[in-house]
Design a protein around this motif. Structure first.
Motif, short mmCIF file in Angstrom:
data_model
loop_
_atom_site.label_atom_id
_atom_site.label_comp_id
_atom_site.label_asym_id
_atom_site.label_seq_id
_atom_site.Cartn_x
_atom_site.Cartn_y
_atom_site.Cartn_z
N ARG A 1 -2.77 9.73 1.96
CA ARG A 1 -2.13 8.49 1.53
C ARG A 1 -0.93 8.23 2.43
O ARG A 1 -0.15 9.12 2.72
CB ARG A 1 -1.68 8.62 0.09
CG ARG A 1 -0.88 7.43 -0.39
CD ARG A 1 -0.47 7.58 -1.81
NE ARG A 1 -1.56 7.18 -2.69
CZ ARG A 1 -1.36 6.85 -3.97
NH1 ARG A 1 -0.18 6.90 -4.50
NH2 ARG A 1 -2.38 6.48 -4.71
N ILE B 1 -11.06 10.16 1.91
CA ILE B 1 -10.42 9.04 1.23
C ILE B 1 -9.12 8.71 1.94
O ILE B 1 -8.29 9.58 2.19
CB ILE B 1 -10.10 9.40 -0.25
CG1 ILE B 1 -11.39 9.69 -1.01
CG2 ILE B 1 -9.33 8.26 -0.92
CD1 ILE B 1 -11.16 10.19 -2.42
N GLU C 1 -5.81 6.06 1.80
CA GLU C 1 -5.12 5.02 1.05
C GLU C 1 -3.89 4.56 1.81
O GLU C 1 -3.05 5.38 2.18
CB GLU C 1 -4.67 5.57 -0.32
CG GLU C 1 -5.81 6.00 -1.21
CD GLU C 1 -5.33 6.89 -2.35
OE1 GLU C 1 -5.72 6.64 -3.49
OE2 GLU C 1 -4.56 7.83 -2.10
N HIS D 1 -14.19 6.48 1.64
CA HIS D 1 -13.57 5.44 0.82
C HIS D 1 -12.25 5.01 1.44
O HIS D 1 -11.44 5.84 1.85
CB HIS D 1 -13.35 5.99 -0.60
CG HIS D 1 -12.64 5.03 -1.51
ND1 HIS D 1 -13.27 3.93 -2.03
CD2 HIS D 1 -11.38 4.99 -1.97
CE1 HIS D 1 -12.41 3.25 -2.80
NE2 HIS D 1 -11.25 3.89 -2.78
N GLU E 1 -8.78 2.38 0.99
CA GLU E 1 -8.07 1.57 0.01
C GLU E 1 -6.75 1.05 0.61
O GLU E 1 -6.06 1.78 1.30
CB GLU E 1 -7.78 2.44 -1.22
CG GLU E 1 -7.67 1.64 -2.48
CD GLU E 1 -7.81 2.50 -3.74
OE1 GLU E 1 -8.72 3.33 -3.81
OE2 GLU E 1 -6.98 2.29 -4.63
N LEU F 1 -3.26 -1.06 -0.73
CA LEU F 1 -2.48 -1.79 -1.72
C LEU F 1 -1.33 -2.42 -0.95
O LEU F 1 -0.60 -1.73 -0.25
CB LEU F 1 -1.90 -0.84 -2.78
CG LEU F 1 -2.88 -0.02 -3.61
CD1 LEU F 1 -2.12 0.92 -4.53
CD2 LEU F 1 -3.77 -0.93 -4.42
N THR G 1 -17.29 2.88 0.42
CA THR G 1 -16.68 1.96 -0.53
C THR G 1 -15.26 1.62 -0.11
O THR G 1 -14.59 2.43 0.54
CB THR G 1 -16.62 2.58 -1.94
OG1 THR G 1 -16.03 3.88 -1.85
CG2 THR G 1 -18.00 2.72 -2.56
N SER G 2 -14.80 0.45 -0.51
CA SER G 2 -13.42 0.10 -0.17
C SER G 2 -12.83 -0.84 -1.21
O SER G 2 -13.55 -1.52 -1.94
CB SER G 2 -13.34 -0.55 1.20
OG SER G 2 -13.99 -1.79 1.20
N GLN G 3 -11.53 -0.84 -1.26
CA GLN G 3 -10.83 -1.74 -2.17
C GLN G 3 -9.53 -2.22 -1.55
O GLN G 3 -8.80 -1.45 -0.94
CB GLN G 3 -10.53 -1.00 -3.48
CG GLN G 3 -9.70 -1.82 -4.44
CD GLN G 3 -9.69 -1.24 -5.84
OE1 GLN G 3 -10.58 -1.51 -6.65
NE2 GLN G 3 -8.70 -0.44 -6.14
N ILE G 4 -9.26 -3.51 -1.70
CA ILE G 4 -8.00 -4.07 -1.20
C ILE G 4 -7.35 -4.84 -2.34
O ILE G 4 -7.99 -5.69 -2.95
CB ILE G 4 -8.23 -5.04 -0.02
CG1 ILE G 4 -8.92 -4.34 1.15
CG2 ILE G 4 -6.91 -5.66 0.43
CD1 ILE G 4 -9.42 -5.28 2.24
N SER H 1 -17.48 -3.24 -1.69
CA SER H 1 -16.09 -3.56 -1.41
C SER H 1 -15.57 -4.56 -2.42
O SER H 1 -16.30 -5.45 -2.86
CB SER H 1 -15.97 -4.14 0.00
OG SER H 1 -14.63 -4.51 0.24
#
Lengths: 480, 191
Positions: free
Chosen positions: A272, A298, A300, A325, A327, A329, A354-357, A386
């Protein structure tokens, strides 16, 4: 409250701010007299680049790398999109400045005036609180660094990039400039040519670092550009959290900050990277940050942009291993004279990635915040998933908010979602809070804090407290 | 509410003078500017397409809010079969004077074929503060649970897929105010 009345209140509040600022120097005195041992001439050319490399006693291949970066920088044109970059005067910038002789081995060796600055930044306190390790960057070089013994016992390397290049050249040959090549963009090329300082982190296989690794950055010379270069390698199965925070003194001349951060997350590792950026409002903050994420890894990025005149920064993840993954934020806060052009990029290359924003932005007092993002699913990435969510708050009629996302999906098995909203603070929310006895300003502050809360709660405690305090301060005088 | 079925072409400029619903089945390149220049007006634009073989659609829409109190909804629904390609750019622009604006844009792509590709860029440019503007974009395959459910009720896999695809479009078609146009669109989509 009538509009006129509100304007009046705003004016008085503004003049109050003026009073506060009038004794800013005496009170906070961030502007310590410059005491540089060596400074290159203003402007950028081959001689300057050679000088930097010579001063640092670098191997030949690094000099070649720098010269190649310079050539690419000169060839590339300024980006036409994003913010206004026309006012950067590249010939009027010092590209390298060495603050004092060598790196301080321990606190006693650190020169007095630099210590004073650190005192005001609260770094010794941070040490007392047993933070994992503090790397402080004064101008372009790390002058003081302390590492707790337990870190080195575990084989964790955490030092200035210049020092690491001398002590651990093997990592540099393998990884340096590989995640972000010099020809990636004009500012990555600039950084490649004149980089100085930054952190190097290596987390060995299976090591789990419980407390965050911290670095502090400051710019403290007029027109001084900061071009730090950070390289992080999280080896297989390791876990760590890196935090950087920036505070910069106020200067009238424009300065440029153009960093490059490369992160390699190996199989099964988790990393992270947290940034809270609060540059003074004359700084151009043009940073390239990218992670390469391998199998089951992962990554982040937590990215807070509060300061600077213009920020253009899009932390990205290249998901190259199966089930990787990524991410991001992101919080952006744009007030008068500021343009925050922030966002994120996700490149799905391997299957089942996988991804997330999640992005939250606040525009106030004529500020402009833009979300710019990219989700790219390549043909080789089966079953990619995503999710992107961006929310924006506009607090007054002078401010502006934009959203520019791109989704490019070249694999039919992808599952991609994107959502964005822009709105002002709901009247019913304000009415409810004010009916409970809060003033307009308190109510507004509370709504804004609640709006960014999902991201703030991910920050280490001291940063969360600082950020909330900063937002509270910023909100003063925005009601109306 | 007035309704209009548009012919797919480039540079369509719409400036509704009363509440209007526009429906289009884009093919090839199509671009539409929807300009809201009259206070109190509300406009809707529905774009539906089903692409087979190597067909492609390049659609761009711009909703431009120039005056206060206007509402705009844009809905795009596309089903991609085989190796078809879609590219959509949807921009919402709210100019400074356009307070009390509500603008919404949604873009859903259902990919059915195995070699489909699509790109989507929903863009917001907002200069007024008293507004509600949002967009949503999704790309996905047919939900396996839904197929399973229908098959457990005795439908073949093909029949189940067909129902889901037609349901995908019906969710939007049900908002079309004119039955004749609804039927026309169904026929043209042919799914």
């Amino acid at each position: 409250m009538g509009r006129k009345q509100v304007q009046e209140t705003y004016k008085t509040k503004k003049s109050n701010v003026g009073i506060v600022n009038s004794n800013y120097k005496a009170k906070y005195g961030f502007n310590v007299p410059e005491n540089a041992v060596f400074k290159t001439k203003r402007g950028l050319n081959e001689t300057v680049v050679r000088q930097i490399s010579e001063m640092k006693k670098e191997p030949k291949w690094m000099l070649d790398f720098r010269l190649r970066g310079l050539k690419i920088f000169n060839e590339k044109v300024l980006p036409e999109w994003g913010g206004n970059l026309k006012n950067i005067d590249f010939d009027n910038i010092y590209y390298y400045l060495k603050p004092s002789d060598g790196e301080g081995k321990n606190w006693a060796d650190v020169p007095m005036d630099i210590k004073n600055t650190f005192d005001r930044l609260g770094i010794p306190e941070a040490e007392k609180m047993h933070l994992a390790g503090v790397k402080a960057q004064f101008d372009s070089e790390v002058v003081y660094g302390s590492l707790m013994k337990e870190l080195s016992d575990e084989g964790i390397i955490f030092m200035g990039t210049d020092e690491a290049l001398k002590k651990h050249p093997e990592f540099f040959e393998q990884y340096f400039g590989k995640v972000i090549p010099s020809h990636d963009n004009k500012f990555a090329a600039l950084n490649s040519a004149v980089w100085s300082g930054g952190s190097f982190v290596y987390i060995p296989k299976g090591a789990k670092v419980k407390r965050p690794l911290q670095a502090y950055f400051r710019i403290n010379a007029i027109n001084m550009g900061q071009f730090e270069r950070t390289l992080i390698i999280a080896d297989e199965g390791s876990e760590a959290h890196y935090v950087e925070g920036c505070t910069a003194p106020v200067y009238s001349a424009d300065s440029l900050h153009s960093a490059v951060v490369e992160v390699i997350v190996k199989k099964g590792a988790r990393f992270r990277y947290t940034t809270i950026q609060n540059w003074s409002n004359d700084v151009y903050n043009l940073v390239t940050k990218r992670a390469r994420v391998e199998e089951d890894g992962i990554m982040e990025w937590i990215d807070g942009n509060l300061g600077s005149r213009l920020t253009m920064k899009y932390p990205s993840c290249y998901l190259v291993g199966e089930r990787a993954h990524g991410e991001v934020l992101s919080i952006a806060y744009a007030a008068e004279g500021q343009h925050q052009d922030a966002g994120a990029k996700m490149f799905h290359i391997a299957p089942n990635t996988t991804s997330q924003i999640i992005s939250k932005s606040v525009s106030v007092r004529g500020g402009r915040s833009s979300y710019r993002g990219m989700v790219n699913v390549s043909p080789s990435s089966d079953n990619a998933k995503s999710r992107v969510e961006c929310d924006a708050l506009i607090l007054d009629a002078d401010s502006r908010s934009d959203t520019y996302p791109v989704m490019k999906i070249d694999n039919s098995s992808a599952n991609i979602e994107h959502e964005a909203t822009v709105s002002k603070i709901g009247e019913e929310k304000m009415f409810y809070l004010m009916s409970r006895g809060l003033t307009e300003q308190e109510a507004m502050g509370l709504v804004v804090s609640g709006f960014i809360e999902p991201i703030v709660k991910e920050l280490p405690l001291e940063y969360a407290v600082e950020l909330n305090r900063l937002i509270e301060l910023e909100m003063e005088g925005s009601v109306g | 509410m007035k309704i209009e079925l548009l012919k797919s072409q480039q540079n369509i400029i719409l400036e509704p003078q009363e509440d209007t619903q526009y429906v289009i089945i884009p093919s090839g390149e199509a671009s539409i500017d929807l300009i809201l220049n009259k206070q109190g007006i509300s406009a809707e634009l529905f774009a539906l397409f089903a692409l087979k073989g190597s067909e492609n659609v390049f659609l761009s829409t711009r909703s431009v809010h120039k005056v206060p109190h206007t509402t705009c909804t844009i809905n795009v629904k596309g089903a991609l079969f085989d190796s078809s390609v879609s590219n959509y750019i949807g921009k919402i622009i709210i100019e400074k004077p356009a307070q009390q604006t509500t603008s919404y844009l949604e873009d859903n792509i259902l990919s059915i074929g195995n070699k489909t590709r699509n790109a989507s860029q929903p863009i917001l440019e907002i200069e007024a503060d008293d507004v509600k503007a949002s967009h949503g974009a999704t790309t996905g395959r047919i939900n396996a649970d839904q197929i399973y459910y229908l098959m457990s009720r005795g439908l073949s896999k093909e029949a189940a897929e067909k129902i889901i695809i037609s349901g995908f479009f019906e969710a939007l078609l049900s908002k079309v105010v004119d039955e004749k146009i609804r039927e026309q669109v169904r026929k043209k989509l042919n799914v």
